[in-house]
Each structure stands twice: as C-alpha cells, then as structure tokens.
Design a protein around this motif. Structure first.
Motif, PDB file in Angstrom:
ATOM      1  N   UNK A 340      23.014   5.117  -2.431  1.00 43.17           N
ATOM      2  CA  UNK A 340      24.258   4.902  -3.172  1.00 43.17           C
ATOM      3  C   UNK A 340      24.003   4.100  -4.443  1.00 43.17           C
ATOM      4  N   UNK A 341      23.171   3.071  -4.348  1.00 39.01           N
ATOM      5  CA  UNK A 341      22.865   2.249  -5.513  1.00 39.01           C
ATOM      6  C   UNK A 341      22.196   3.042  -6.619  1.00 39.01           C
ATOM      7  N   UNK A 342      21.282   3.935  -6.248  1.00 39.53           N
ATOM      8  CA  UNK A 342      20.588   4.727  -7.262  1.00 39.53           C
ATOM      9  C   UNK A 342      21.538   5.692  -7.972  1.00 39.53           C
ATOM     10  N   UNK A 343      22.522   6.207  -7.262  1.00 38.65           N
ATOM     11  CA  UNK A 343      23.489   7.107  -7.888  1.00 38.65           C
ATOM     12  C   UNK A 343      24.551   6.330  -8.664  1.00 38.65           C
ATOM     13  N   UNK A 344      24.957   5.174  -8.150  1.00 37.79           N
ATOM     14  CA  UNK A 344      25.956   4.352  -8.835  1.00 37.79           C
ATOM     15  C   UNK A 344      25.403   3.812 -10.155  1.00 37.79           C
ATOM     16  N   UNK A 345      24.140   3.431 -10.174  1.00 36.66           N
ATOM     17  CA  UNK A 345      23.527   2.824 -11.347  1.00 36.66           C
ATOM     18  C   UNK A 345      22.897   3.842 -12.290  1.00 36.66           C
ATOM     19  N   UNK A 346      22.947   5.098 -11.935  1.00 37.72           N
ATOM     20  CA  UNK A 346      22.283   6.122 -12.738  1.00 37.72           C
ATOM     21  C   UNK A 346      23.131   6.480 -13.954  1.00 37.72           C
ATOM     22  N   UNK A 347      22.463   6.622 -15.105  1.00 42.15           N
ATOM     23  CA  UNK A 347      23.144   7.090 -16.301  1.00 42.15           C
ATOM     24  C   UNK A 347      23.375   8.591 -16.191  1.00 42.15           C
ATOM     25  N   UNK A 348      24.351   9.077 -16.940  1.00 42.35           N
ATOM     26  CA  UNK A 348      24.425  10.516 -17.143  1.00 42.35           C
ATOM     27  C   UNK A 348      23.175  10.956 -17.901  1.00 42.35           C
ATOM     28  N   UNK A 349      22.631  12.103 -17.506  1.00 44.04           N
ATOM     29  CA  UNK A 349      21.447  12.656 -18.170  1.00 44.04           C
ATOM     30  C   UNK A 349      20.250  11.697 -18.094  1.00 44.04           C
ATOM     31  N   UNK A 354      12.804   8.294 -15.207  1.00 42.62           N
ATOM     32  CA  UNK A 354      13.451   7.256 -16.014  1.00 42.62           C
ATOM     33  C   UNK A 354      14.232   6.300 -15.124  1.00 42.62           C
ATOM     34  N   UNK A 355      14.933   6.843 -14.145  1.00 43.72           N
ATOM     35  CA  UNK A 355      15.667   5.986 -13.210  1.00 43.72           C
ATOM     36  C   UNK A 355      14.709   5.148 -12.384  1.00 43.72           C
ATOM     37  N   UNK A 356      13.617   5.755 -11.917  1.00 44.89           N
ATOM     38  CA  UNK A 356      12.663   5.022 -11.092  1.00 44.89           C
ATOM     39  C   UNK A 356      12.031   3.865 -11.847  1.00 44.89           C
ATOM     40  N   UNK A 357      11.696   4.098 -13.114  1.00 43.92           N
ATOM     41  CA  UNK A 357      11.134   3.013 -13.918  1.00 43.92           C
ATOM     42  C   UNK A 357      12.112   1.878 -14.117  1.00 43.92           C
ATOM     43  N   UNK A 358      13.369   2.208 -14.352  1.00 47.04           N
ATOM     44  CA  UNK A 358      14.393   1.175 -14.556  1.00 47.04           C
ATOM     45  C   UNK A 358      14.650   0.386 -13.289  1.00 47.04           C
ATOM     46  N   UNK A 359      14.747   1.086 -12.141  1.00 46.14           N
ATOM     47  CA  UNK A 359      14.950   0.390 -10.875  1.00 46.14           C
ATOM     48  C   UNK A 359      13.725  -0.447 -10.502  1.00 46.14           C
ATOM     49  N   UNK A 360      12.543   0.031 -10.857  1.00 46.77           N
ATOM     50  CA  UNK A 360      11.338  -0.752 -10.587  1.00 46.77           C
ATOM     51  C   UNK A 360      11.312  -2.055 -11.368  1.00 46.77           C
TER      52      UNK A 360
END
Length: 810
Positions: A340-349, A354-360
C-alpha cells in the motif's frame, strides 16, 4: 533472413485496423517496398515496451531465463520435498521413540542402538504405498502437476519472447548483451525514440515521446495509483481493538487487476481500450450491478481455492523464512515499505526502478523515525526479560563449553535456540541510550525522499497516531509475512462484501477519468499530469486549474508527479498548461531565494548538517539536501557560521529555494560535459542542460566523496536529479503549508531570534532551550534542541527531550 524470422510476428501491417486504438482505423501508412525491418509495425506496443523495460531491468536474457528456470525448480522442490516429509519419514525412529537395533559383528553395543538418517527413511516401496493409499495427497499432486506443466509452457513462451527482445536490443538498438548493464533506461529510451523516426514501430504517431512510452508501460499502474489517491482502493477494515486498518496484499492486488484490467470479464476490451459501454453515463447503474456480480464470482472462486493457496503460502513461507529466522531472529523486526505504501507514495508515470531508488533513499530516515518511538513500559519489561533469559543462556553455554555431552541432554539445543531468539527480540525493544528525540526533524527527512505527507502530520510527528499511520506505509517484515499468510482467507471476504459496495464508484471513476490519446489509446486522465484538469489551487496551481474538488488529485500528486517526470526526462516537451506551471514555479523559487541563505553558506554547513542528521556516508547530493534540512535548526539555535556571524532564522522553504535558484542559474551547456536533468527552464536550453556547475560540484563534494567522482556521469547526474526532486518536494510542501495556514487564519509573525549576548559562557548557551516553531517560517514542524554538560549525559539519556511543537506557538 534470420533477423526477419525472429521478428515475423511483428510484421503484421494488415492487422493494423483491428488492433489500433479507437479513432485511428482510417490512418494510411506508407510502407516502402522491399523493407525487411520486422519491427516496422508492432501489434501490441504496450506489451512490447514492457518487455523491453523488464529485459533491461532484469539484466538481460541469461538472468531472465535462469530466474524462470529456478522458479520451476523451486515449485517442483517444494511439492516433492513436502510429499517426502509427510509420507516417507518414520518420525518415531527419528525422535528415538522407537529403538532401532542394528545387527552386525563390526558394531559395538553403543553403535547398535545409534539412530542414523537412513533408519528414519522408509523404503521406496513403502513410501509409494503410503502415497497411493491417500487420495487427498494424490489429488493435490495432480493439481500441482497441472500447474507445473502450465508454468513450463509459459516459461517456454517467455524464453522465446526474451530471445526476440534480445535480438531487438542487438540489431535495432545496437546494444550488445555484455554492454547492457552500462546503459541506463533513459539512454535505452532515447534510442527507442530515435528508432521510431527511422523504423516506425507505432503506426499511429510519427514521433514518440517519453510520456508515450511511460503511458504504455504504466497504463494500468497509473489507474491503480489514481484510485488509491482518491481513496477508492484499497478497502479499509475496522478491526476490534485495532481500529481502521488497510489490508492490501499481493493476492488481493492480483484480484483487483484481474477484475478491472486483464481478466476475461474486465472493463478493458483489449490492452489499450476501455470498453465503450463503460464510457456512457446512461448505463452506470446496470454496469455497476454487472461489476458487482463479477466481483462476487471472483470472490467465490477465491473462497473455493482458499485451501490450496493457503497450503502453498504456508509451505513457501516456511521454506523461505525458517532458516533466516533461526539465523537472524531480529530480521522479523526489520521494516519494509508495504505494498500500500509503495502505491500511495508512487508518482504518476513513475517506473519501478525510479520508485525503488526513491524508497531505498527514504528507508534509513523512515527507520530512524519509527525507532524513535519507544514504549517505556515495554522497555522496562524487555530489559528484565533479556536479563533473565541471558542468565540462563549464559549458564547453558558455559556448561556446554565445559562438557560437550551436555548437548546430548534432551531439548537442550531447543532451549538454547529459544533463549537466543527471546534475547534478540527483547533487545529490539530496548531504546538506544544515545538517541535524541526530534520527531519533526526526522519526519521532514522522510518527506524529502517519499515526497508525500498528509497535512495532519504537520506538527504532530510526536504523536502515536502519526506514527501508526506511517507504520501502514512502513511495516514490519513480520506483519508483511502474516498478512500474506492470511491473504487467502481474508481476500474472498473483502471481494464478496466491502468491495462490491464500491462497484458504482469504480464505474464512475473509469468513466470520468479515462481519456483517449491519439496513438496511445485509453489512459487514466491523471497520468497526463494536466494542471488545468487535475491541479490543486493549494499546490501552487491557483489560477491555472479548473478542476473541481472531485477532479483534483490529493496531496499535490499532479504537481509533484509533473515535477518528477520533467526532472527524470529533461528532453520531454511539456504541454502549454504544464509549461505555465513550471514557469510560475521558477518565478516563485527566485522570489523566495531572495530572502533565503546564500548557497555558499549552505554548502559550508554541509559537514555539520550531515552530522546533525546522522548521515555518515553522505555524498555530494546528500550534502545539498542535508544543508537545506538542517539549516533552519542551525540558524534558529544561534550556532555561528564559518564567518563567526549569527544569521537570522530562515525556513526550509527559503533554503531550498536558494539552492534551486543557484542550480538554475548555474545550468549552462558546456561542451564535452555530461548533460543532465533540470526542472527549471533556462535560456540556454538545448538537448539537455547542465544540472550543476563545476563550482557547485566542487563545493558540495568533500574529500570523502572521491568514490562518487569515479562513477559514470549518468549515475552522478541521477543522484543530483533525485536531490533536486527532494528539494522541490520540501519546497512545495512548505508553500502548501503556508497557503493552508493563510486560509485557516493561523498565520503568525515570525518568532524573534533570541539574544545571545546575555549568555555568560558556552555552558550557559548550550543549556538554554530553543523554541523553533513559527507558522510564518513555513517549516514542517518545530523542535527544540536541549544540550546538557558532558557530565550530565546519564540525565539526558534517562529523560527524553520534550517535544516543543505545542510550545512553539506560545
């Protein structure tokens, strides 16, 4: 000829009318005679671009084939080994409940009663007889065999697909497999766009943009992110004694996607087109009932398959985590970003890497924030349990060292193992005696990387309610495992009861937020990042948006997603509305930079700031970010700068604006240097813009950053681009908070700086308590640093620093 055979499935010009996005059937395409390029027209560009992306991210053909092969082997091993353990082992012999007498002249009296491993294994004939006599085992083995054969056929098809993509990389993109790891996705994407001009893969558009490729790869993902942003998914459950909980697992997410996107009864008639009946408002009630029946049917199928899925989940979890738990019991206390956190914090497009690097990057700040909350009562209990368990454990270890025959005592190894696990678990509840209580500062560090934060977290970082909400995004690994184990049981009930009641809302969402883009098909309108249609006036788009409350994206997701995509794709030309927003942002940044600290001052404070944020391995981009985050603390606390002069307090917004303005002004194209990312336009814009000048890099990189200089230019540019996005996230949130405070009438004048001249000495200065919060300063929250003399270290550790959030406004 070999290349043509490899790509013959893509050479299907005659199928263009059938598979084109709606509205493009009459487009005429001229195909020169004699052209043998097999990628000239690709039937399913969504699937093709997705495979190209996964091929790059999974490191090529060999790694992908090996992964597929070992997944098959793992499944076969789990089924075979489990069947063997249940039917071919004599546990009475293994546990020494039955005596085994070995006969032989060469064996001594003790060896005759010694149990060996072959003694506990039944002969193959007896094992086979046991399996054949259990109809339930036979049924499960048949089901497993069918599933394994299905996976085998799928693997063969995937391997053929991987080989085709491999040939495409080599022949079309001119990238050899041994060089694939040296290319970033942006570089691969540039070659794809260039290839479209020479050999049109998409027949509906002459030019492909970066956004077109993202839309095709993330078509369904953007819908999911938008539904979560509008609180349509996931379903919130009210659990007794726990309150509202968000339950979202891989199995539940799979069912959502099956129902909405790619199942036989889904809302989409193909990969890129929503069924026309869902676009008409007149049928909404009827379609809602139809969708409700589909969800009910899917829930009943899940309920029927629940026993089989549950058995597999338990077995897979046991074989995956049992050894890890025994070796490192504390690993269950580690945290991970929830689904849920990965989808809630994910940008459009935003692509997966890119998401993995930001969460890391946000993992360590989030872990520090969560670890700052300690229950005093639980800490007292943990210390005493650890003491008693440690005492018994030490005695057993000492006896074992003295005489190893102690290990032969029944259950002694079990006792040692259990005691070790108890000690490890209890010590995780004992707080670090050197920890400083500053939740507002830690939460702001988290915000710099995750980019999204609800408004009510502002000034409430010290409250348990905020901590519980962060825990929904950043959960324990033990909670993740438990949720996945319970998923086969809970998922059917979520589908049958709560989700069905949202059928009408889902139908309305897809009708209201689906747009047809020429050459791309139906996409989620939020994915266009259209400020006019989905902007929020409270997020710097005032006067530029016509969106109603229902059409606005929550938490500034439209604005922040636009910033993120522009930074990651500097060659992308945004539409007119987006360009106006970016220009407005640039003007606002330069205005606020006039009242902010100089970039040279911020860079000079970098070592002290990284120490304050406990970032021992900070690189150049991290130093920039740390300077912005910690500068309000240093100025408001009265600490002198390098010029030995005290500086008036400033907010994180003005500090971020100062750095961003400096980066914008220093972006000059230099020949022979790497091109990088920028959000703020420049008059010298060409193919790409310098993200940072040599002066900026030289100031921000310390001697300990020499390892960064050895990296490729693209890797360094990516780090600075991430730092720029973090600065924009901080700045946007600060400005948003100021607008919110103005609207609610809570905006106050700045708190004057305290007079330091009355201090009698360094100890007197350090003993003073500094109050930091001022709504006018625009900070995410206030904190106070209270330093004691070195001789009072024990007093500091025993009495946490009180939170000054409530006192800051007094």
């Amino acid at each position: 000829m070999a290349g043509f055979e490899t790509y013959q499935e893509y050479q299907r010009i005659e199928e263009c009318d059938e598979d084109s996005p709606p509205g493009e059937e009459d487009l005429l395409i001229h195909v020169p005679e004699g052209r043998g390029d097999p990628w000239h027209h690709i039937k399913n560009l969504d699937n093709f671009f997705t495979r190209i992306y996964h091929f790059h991210q999974k490191n090529g053909f060999a790694c992908m084939v090996l992964s597929e092969f070992f997944e098959l082997v793992q499944f076969l091993f789990v089924v075979t080994f489990t069947t063997f353990l249940f039917n071919c082992v004599e546990y009475d012999v293994l546990f020494a409940n039955r005596v085994v007498n070995h006969t032989g002249q060469s064996l001594g009296p003790l060896d005759r009663n010694k149990v060996t491993l072959p003694d506990a294994i039944l002969p193959s004939e007896q094992c086979t007889e046991r399996i054949q006599g259990n109809s339930w085992i036979i049924f499960l083995l048949i089901m497993a065999a069918i599933f394994w054969v299905y996976r085998l056929v799928k693997m063969i098809c995937n391997v053929l697909s991987y080989w085709e993509i491999r040939q495409f990389y080599i022949k079309a993109l001119k990238i050899q497999m041994d060089e694939l790891c040296n290319f970033t996705w942006q570089e691969v994407q540039v070659r794809l766009i260039h290839l479209q001009r020479e050999h049109p893969m998409c027949v509906q558009k002459r030019e492909l943009s970066e956004l077109d490729i993202y839309h095709r790869i993330l078509r369904f993902k953007n819908y999911t992110v938008a539904m979560i942003n509008k609180s349509l998914l996931p379903v919130r459950l009210r659990v007794p004694f726990f309150g509202d909980m968000i339950f979202l697992t891989q199995g539940l997410k799979y069912n959502f996607e099956f129902i909405l996107f790619w199942g036989p009864l889904s809302l989409f008639q193909n990969k890129w087109s929503l069924h026309p009946k869902y676009k008409r408002a007149a049928n909404r009630q009827e379609l809602a009932k139809q969708l409700s029946h589909i969800i009910l049917l899917t829930g009943l199928v899940n309920l029927l398959l629940c026993p089989f899925v549950l058995v597999w989940q338990v077995l897979y979890a046991f074989f995956s985590y049992a050894e890890v738990i025994k070796r490192e019991p504390g690993s269950l206390g580690a945290r991970r970003w929830s689904l849920y956190g990965r989808l809630y914090l994910r940008h459009f497009n935003e692509l997966d890497h890119e998401l993995q690097g930001r969460m890391g990057r946000g993992y360590k700040p989030a872990a520090k924030y969560m670890n700052a909350f300690v229950s005093p009562l639980l800490a007292v209990l943990a210390k005493n349990v650890a003491f008693f368990s440690g005492s018994v454990f030490a005695v057993l270890i000492a006896l074992t060292v003295y005489d190893e025959d102690v290990l032969t005592v029944q259950h002694i190894l079990t006792a040692i193992t259990v005691l070790g696990v108890v000690i490890t678990i209890t010590r995780s509840f004992i707080p670090d005696e050197h920890m400083v209580w500053c939740p507002e500062q830690l939460l702001q560090c988290v915000l710099a990387h995750i980019h999204y934060m609800p408004d009510h977290w502002k000034g409430n970082a010290n409250k348990s309610e905020t901590r519980d909400e962060v825990a929904q995004l950043f959960q324990y690994k033990a909670v993740f495992i438990l949720e996945e184990l319970l998923s086969p049981i809970i998922t059917p009930f979520i589908l049958i009861f709560p989700l069905r009641s949202k059928s009408l809302e889902i139908i309305d969402f897809f009708r209201n937020f689906t747009v047809d883009v020429a050459g791309v098909g139906d996409i989620c309108s939020f994915a266009q990042m259209d400020i006019r249609r989905h902007g929020n006036p409270q997020w710097m788009s005032e006067g530029q948006t016509e969106a109603s409350v229902y059409q606005q994206a929550e938490n500034g997701k439209t604005e922040l997603s636009l910033m993120h995509f522009t930074i990651k794709n500097p060659r992308w030309q945004p539409p007119q509305e987006s360009s106006v927003f970016i220009s407005h942002l640039k003007e606002k940044v330069h205005q606020d930079a006039q009242t902010g600290p100089s970039p040279q001052l911020l860079l000079s404070e970098a070592p002290l700031c990284t120490s304050l944020l406990s970032n021992e391995s900070a690189t150049g981009p991290d130093n920039l970010l740390a300077s912005v985050l910690a500068h309000p603390v240093l100025t408001a606390s009265g600490l002198p700068g390098r010029n030995r002069r005290f500086i008036s307090p400033s907010s994180a917004a003005s500090a971020a604006a100062s750095v961003l303005a400096s980066l914008s002004s220093s972006q000059q194209p230099h020949a022979g240097r790497s091109r990088s990312h920028t959000l703020l336009p420049s008059r010298h814009q060409q193919d790409g813009l310098m993200y940072f000048s040599d002066h900026t890099v030289g100031d921000s990189l310390s001697a300990s950053d020499s390892k960064v200089l050895s990296q490729s230019h693209s890797a360094l540019a990516s780090e600075f681009a991430s730092a720029e996005m973090s600065l924009h996230a901080i700045y946007m949130h600060e400005v948003h908070q100021q607008k919110t405070q103005h609207a609610s009438g809570l905006f106050q004048a700045p708190v004057p700086m305290r007079d330091l001249s009355a201090s009698s000495g360094p100890h007197t200065q350090s003993a003073q308590t500094v109050t930091l919060v001022s709504p006018a300063s625009g900070r995410l929250g206030g904190w106070a640093e209270e330093e004691e003399e070195q001789g009072d270290e024990e007093e500091i550790n025993s009495s946490p620093v009180p939170d000054q959030t409530s006192r800051g406004s007094s």
